[in-house]
Write a protein that holds these residues in place. Structure first.
Motif, short mmCIF file in Angstrom:
data_model
loop_
_atom_site.label_atom_id
_atom_site.label_comp_id
_atom_site.label_asym_id
_atom_site.label_seq_id
_atom_site.Cartn_x
_atom_site.Cartn_y
_atom_site.Cartn_z
N VAL A 236 49.60 53.33 39.87
CA VAL A 236 49.55 53.04 38.43
C VAL A 236 49.47 51.54 38.17
O VAL A 236 48.69 51.09 37.32
N VAL A 237 50.26 50.77 38.90
CA VAL A 237 50.23 49.32 38.69
C VAL A 237 48.86 48.75 39.02
O VAL A 237 48.33 47.89 38.30
N ARG A 238 48.25 49.21 40.08
CA ARG A 238 46.91 48.72 40.43
C ARG A 238 45.87 49.15 39.40
O ARG A 238 44.93 48.40 39.10
N ARG A 239 46.03 50.33 38.83
CA ARG A 239 45.11 50.74 37.76
C ARG A 239 45.26 49.82 36.54
O ARG A 239 44.27 49.45 35.90
N ILE A 240 46.48 49.46 36.22
CA ILE A 240 46.71 48.58 35.07
C ILE A 240 46.06 47.22 35.30
O ILE A 240 45.49 46.63 34.38
N ARG A 241 46.09 46.74 36.54
CA ARG A 241 45.49 45.44 36.84
C ARG A 241 44.00 45.42 36.51
O ARG A 241 43.45 44.37 36.17
N ILE A 242 43.35 46.57 36.65
CA ILE A 242 41.90 46.62 36.40
C ILE A 242 41.57 46.19 34.98
O ILE A 242 40.60 45.45 34.74
N THR A 243 42.38 46.62 34.02
CA THR A 243 42.12 46.27 32.62
C THR A 243 42.87 45.01 32.20
O THR A 243 42.39 44.26 31.35
N ALA A 244 44.05 44.76 32.79
CA ALA A 244 44.87 43.63 32.34
C ALA A 244 44.45 42.30 32.93
O ALA A 244 44.75 41.25 32.37
N GLN A 262 45.01 41.03 58.17
CA GLN A 262 45.70 40.66 59.39
C GLN A 262 47.05 41.36 59.54
O GLN A 262 47.48 41.67 60.66
N ASP A 263 47.72 41.63 58.42
CA ASP A 263 49.06 42.22 58.46
C ASP A 263 49.08 43.72 58.23
O ASP A 263 50.12 44.36 58.38
N ASP A 264 47.92 44.30 57.86
CA ASP A 264 47.87 45.71 57.48
C ASP A 264 48.93 46.03 56.44
O ASP A 264 49.70 46.98 56.57
N LYS A 265 48.95 45.21 55.40
CA LYS A 265 49.90 45.41 54.30
C LYS A 265 49.16 45.31 52.97
O LYS A 265 48.13 44.65 52.86
N PHE A 266 49.70 45.98 51.97
CA PHE A 266 49.25 45.78 50.60
C PHE A 266 50.20 44.80 49.93
O PHE A 266 51.42 44.99 49.95
N ILE A 267 49.64 43.74 49.38
CA ILE A 267 50.43 42.74 48.67
C ILE A 267 49.84 42.63 47.27
O ILE A 267 48.78 42.03 47.07
N ILE A 268 50.53 43.24 46.31
CA ILE A 268 50.05 43.29 44.93
C ILE A 268 50.57 42.07 44.20
O ILE A 268 51.75 41.98 43.87
N ALA A 269 49.69 41.10 43.98
CA ALA A 269 50.09 39.86 43.31
C ALA A 269 50.53 40.15 41.88
O ALA A 269 50.08 41.14 41.26
N PRO A 270 51.42 39.31 41.32
CA PRO A 270 51.88 39.53 39.94
C PRO A 270 50.72 39.65 38.96
O PRO A 270 49.74 38.91 39.04
N CYS A 271 50.83 40.60 38.09
CA CYS A 271 49.82 40.85 37.07
C CYS A 271 50.47 40.67 35.70
O CYS A 271 51.49 41.28 35.40
N TYR A 272 49.88 39.81 34.89
CA TYR A 272 50.48 39.44 33.61
C TYR A 272 49.82 40.20 32.47
O TYR A 272 48.77 39.79 32.00
N TRP A 273 50.42 41.33 32.04
CA TRP A 273 49.81 41.99 30.89
C TRP A 273 50.43 41.44 29.61
O TRP A 273 51.60 41.12 29.52
N SER A 274 49.59 41.35 28.60
CA SER A 274 49.94 40.64 27.38
C SER A 274 50.40 41.61 26.29
O SER A 274 50.34 42.84 26.44
N ARG A 275 50.82 41.04 25.18
CA ARG A 275 51.18 41.86 24.01
C ARG A 275 49.95 42.62 23.51
O ARG A 275 50.08 43.71 22.96
N ARG A 276 48.80 42.01 23.69
CA ARG A 276 47.57 42.70 23.29
C ARG A 276 47.39 43.97 24.10
O ARG A 276 47.00 45.01 23.57
N GLN A 277 47.68 43.90 25.41
CA GLN A 277 47.59 45.09 26.24
C GLN A 277 48.58 46.16 25.80
O GLN A 277 48.27 47.35 25.81
N LEU A 278 49.78 45.74 25.43
CA LEU A 278 50.77 46.70 24.92
C LEU A 278 50.28 47.34 23.63
O LEU A 278 50.41 48.56 23.44
N HIS A 279 49.71 46.54 22.74
CA HIS A 279 49.18 47.08 21.49
C HIS A 279 48.05 48.07 21.75
O HIS A 279 47.99 49.15 21.14
N ILE A 280 47.15 47.71 22.67
CA ILE A 280 46.05 48.60 23.00
C ILE A 280 46.57 49.92 23.57
O ILE A 280 46.12 51.01 23.19
N ALA A 281 47.55 49.84 24.49
CA ALA A 281 48.10 51.05 25.09
C ALA A 281 48.75 51.94 24.04
O ALA A 281 48.57 53.17 24.04
N SER A 282 49.52 51.33 23.14
CA SER A 282 50.21 52.10 22.09
C SER A 282 49.22 52.76 21.14
O SER A 282 49.44 53.90 20.69
#
Length: 349
Positions: A236-244, A262-282
């Motif tokens: 879900v977090v990665r899906r949100i990153r696509i739009t945010a 090299q590490d065979d790891k997923f490292i999901i960097a911080p994603c900053y969703w805005s108030r606009r994204q919250l408004h759109i979601a609501s």
């Protein structure tokens, strides 16, 4: 440089122009070897892929998979990964690049011409050797005939301007970018546009195949679909990153990187969703399923059965977690490593 069967693909005209790229695209669509490969690919049974995200489920070892979402890419080493794949593509195109020398594979899910040049550079930076003229096997799968390729006599101004549909401009940009680079790209699969199109009784166009996987041991590519458990980790977090990510001041364009080769790891960097994204979601959460399709999809008739549910789960998450810092405390990434069965588990501080 683009090659098929070891032979460079050249346009009939000598001038370097956008119309020349359209000629090359048309030549690839009609190439006998690629037509044969498309028929074989289309007739190959689709492989359903399921994998557990939790280490406590099941005792048998599962294939080690790396899944990429829309706008993401990953470069995998066969020493660590058995399978790489993506799905849910309608107007998007999946790109696979395999270095013949070192066996490294990069896979991307491209959704816009704007990300192609930088995205390809990202992929090649992890697969190619800058001191060599690398030989790359290439597979392009996805998109469908939402616009016609037959009007190849259009002016350069038209081609540079707005074109009908989403799939055709994306494919043209992909071919142009591959063709103009120094690397040798050997096209193995070209299952796009008309090759990947079926129509219903009302004439609506649909993609035939919307997903695929790559077997890293030999580079073979097969039609595939993934269930929710295999679109992991951190679905879900990665899906949100696509739009945010478009509102994220740290994003510099190109494709989103989550997997570290090299590490065979997923490292999901911080994603900053805005108030606009919250408004759109609501706002969107209150729409009907049909309204959501019309508002959120480039191809409402062609989406999979879980498209709307996936959207609603993203909206629910943003509404429940309106501040991105709840998901990324202290601006730290979310890190996932392999569990004992081939799936993923979150690394805790």
């Amino acid at each position: 440089m683009i090659l098929v069967d070891g032979v460079p693909i050249l346009a009939e005209s000598d001038s370097s122009s956008p119309s020349q790229v359209v000629e090359i695209l048309a030549a690839l669509m009609d190439h006998p070897s690629l037509l044969s490969a498309s028929h074989l690919f289309k007739s190959t049974p689709e492989r359903g892929f399921s994998i557990s995200e939790e280490s406590g489920l099941g005792s048998s070892t599962q294939p080690k998979c790396v899944y990429v979402f829309q706008s993401e890419y990953a470069t995998v080493d066969p020493a660590f990964v058995d399978v790489a794949g993506t799905d849910e593509a309608t107007t998007c195109v999946g790109l696979v690049i395999r270095n013949r020398s070192n066996g490294k594979i990069s896979i991307a899910h491209l959704d816009s011409p704007a990300v192609v040049e930088m995205g390809l550079a990202q992929m090649l930076s992890q697969t190619s050797d800058p001191n060599l003229q690398d030989e790359m096997d290439v597979h392009l799968i996805g998109g469908f005939e939402d616009a016609s390729l037959k009007r190849t006599n259009r002016s350069d101004a038209e081609i540079h301007g707005k074109m009908d549909g989403y799939s055709l401009p994306l494919c043209i940009k992909l071919i142009e970018t591959l063709w103009r680079r120094r690397e040798k790209f050997h096209i193995q699969t070209f299952f796009v546009l008309g090759h990947n199109t079926r129509r219903d009784a009302d004439g609506h166009a649909y993609p035939i195949i919307t997903g695929f996987l790559v077997e890293t041991s030999n580079g073979s590519v097969l039609p595939a679909c993934f269930d929710r458990t295999s679109r992991c980790p951190d679905e879900v977090v990665r899906r949100i990153r696509i739009t945010a990510h478009s509102d994220d001041p740290t994003w510099t364009g190109g494709l989103l990187e989550t997997y570290h080769t090299q590490d065979d790891k997923f490292i999901i960097a911080p994603c900053y969703w805005s108030r606009r994204q919250l408004h759109i979601a609501s706002t969107l959460q209150h729409l009907s399923d049909s309204q959501l399709l019309l508002n959120c999809s480039t191809s409402p008739h062609a989406e999979g059965p879980d498209f709307v549910d996936n959207l609603r789960r993203q909206f629910d998450y943003i509404i429940k977690h309106p501040h991105w810092s709840e998901t990324f405390p202290k601006r730290q990434p979310r890190v996932f490593e392999r569990n004992g069965q081939g799936g993923w588990r979150r690394c805790r501080d």
